[in-house]
Design a protein around this motif. Structure first.
Motif: not given
Ligand SMILES: Cc1cc2nc3c(=O)[nH]c(=O)nc-3n(C[C@H](O)[C@H](O)[C@H](O)COP(=O)(O)O)c2cc1C
Length: 410
Positions: A156-158, A164
């Motif tokens: 998970e992240g940008e 996101l």
């Protein structure tokens, strides 16, 4: 600096057409540094993102993409790459490539290689959040999992789109860690469970202060990685460090010597060996203040109580024990004393000032009934490997079969 788990092993890397393709260039560099031979196959879409020249330069091998390759005496064209690989890694794996693999397509070198690969296959997906969560992609990943294909991430992240969400490629270091873990499974410690401690314990004074030491945890973490490389189920009882634990180690985070003692006692119950590489505080403040200790004009004395000696007191019939002696003077004398007083099978003695917070270490092995063996200065990764080789020999001699062959949890 090569590593036995990767040295001369053949890694086939399949790169499909996602924006994260540039990140696996670093993975190739790391694999090469550790001694692996890397062959790369790219999809047509992947070549929109990175060039074959980059991979060819790093691997010193041609990038393979043509299914209609010539057959020779030694090379069965389109299937040789996969047949000769010790592991096939697809990173990044696009939604499209995942779907094709799930349905058994074989319309390019990458998908042909998946069908033709007799060895382990690792897939690291990377895509937009909605593409990843789409039922079709989820069902395809489930199909691959059910066939024994390993899936790592995504995280998970940008994402490249700016939102996101889930879909980021796992970092190259983690993909490398997973490759090591998969290739290590057939190693000399397969079926063994080993507990290793690492880090510097913290003995609290009050809610915000503690007593600790300069140990970085690099030696203990390097041992945990070497154990995984050798196929051991590895429990890492870790006091605080700035390091990431090796992929596939079972991490038990602790703070104080007392916490570490409890964790070690509970995890050695079904273990074959304990390696105490943590720098455990010898003394802890006698009473922990519940409130912050206030500053006054007077000097302050803190009474210290002896903590429990984990290495000496942890015992179980059949448990192999390896300890460290980190001293600043009279190393040999202290090491000999510790070898008997702590009842260990191997004592690794090193100069604390050289060893702490360094990537290198110079150690001497002390074993019961044998002359000390002085090792040259080497990286902590190399020393970790030597210790794990030594442990394998001790285990082979004392317990030819794993003590707990059916234990599946770490
Ligand atoms: C700029 C751009 C970025 C893309 N990034 C991804 C991605 O990260 N993951 C993905 O599954 N598809 C991504 N795609 C779509 C794939 O490139 C497309 O589905 C292609 O057919 C994949 O082919 P391949 O699986 O044979 O490599 C992207 C497309 C473009 C134009």
């Amino acid at each position: 600096m090569t590593s036995p788990v990767l040295n001369d092993r053949r890694v086939l890397l399949g790169v499909s057409g996602g924006i994260a393709a540039y990140k696996v260039i670093e993975l190739v560099r790391m694999l090469r540094t550790l001694g692996a031979r890397v062959d790369v196959t790219m999809t047509g879409a992947a070549e929109q993102f990175v060039t074959a020249t980059t991979f060819e330069t790093l691997t010193r091998q041609p990038v393979r993409r043509d299914v209609f390759e010539q057959w020779t005496e030694t090379d069965a064209g389109h299937v040789s790459l996969a047949e000769n690989a010790d592991i096939l890694v697809i990173a990044p794996a696009t939604a499209n490539t995942i779907a094709k693999i799930a349905h058994g397509f074989a319309d390019d070198m990458l998908t042909v290689s998946v069908l033709a690969c007799p060895g382990p296959v690792l897939i690291a997906p990377a895509m937009d959040h909605h593409m990843y969560l789409n039922q079709a992609t989820q069902a395809n990943l489930e199909t691959l999992r059910s066939r024994g294909i390993e899936i790592l991430g995504p995280e998970e992240g940008e994402l490249a789109s700016g939102i996101l969400g889930h879909g980021r490629l796992s970092p190259p270091e983690q993909i490398l860690g997973k490759i090591r873990s998969i290739l290590g499974r057939t190693g000399p410690l397969a079926g063994r469970k080993i507990v290793v401690s690492s880090g510097a314990t913290r003995e609290p004074i009050d809610p915000i202060r503690f007593i600790t030491n300069r140990s970085s945890g690099r030696m203990g973490h390097a041992i945990a990685q070497a154990l995984i490389d050798a196929g051991a189920r590895t429990t890492l009882v870790s006091a605080p460090t700035d390091l990431d634990p090796p992929i596939d180690s079972h991490v038990v985070n602790v703070e104080s010597a007392g916490d570490m003692h409890e964790a070690v006692a509970s995890h050695i119950r079904d273990a074959d060996a304990l390696i105490m590489a943590a720098a455990v505080g010898d003394y802890a403040p006698t009473g922990v203040s519940q409130e912050k200790v206030k500053k006054t004009e007077q000097d302050l004395s803190i009474e210290l109580t002896r903590t429990v000696d984990i290495l000496a007191t942890t015992q179980r019939p059949g448990l192999i024990k390896i300890g460290f002696a980190a001293e600043t003077a009279n190393l040999v004398e202290y090491a000999r004393q510790k070898l008997t007083s702590k009842g260990v099978d191997l004592l690794v003695a090193n100069d604390a000032r050289l060893a702490m917070a360094s990537d290198e270490n110079q150690a001497t092995f002390f074993r019961p009934g044998r002359e000390p063996e002085e090792l040259p200065l080497m990286s902590k990764a190399d020393l970790a490997r030597r210790i794990v080789e030594e442990l394998s020999q001790i285990l082979r001699a004392e317990h030819p079969e794993p003590e707990f062959p059916d234990a599946t949890t770490t």
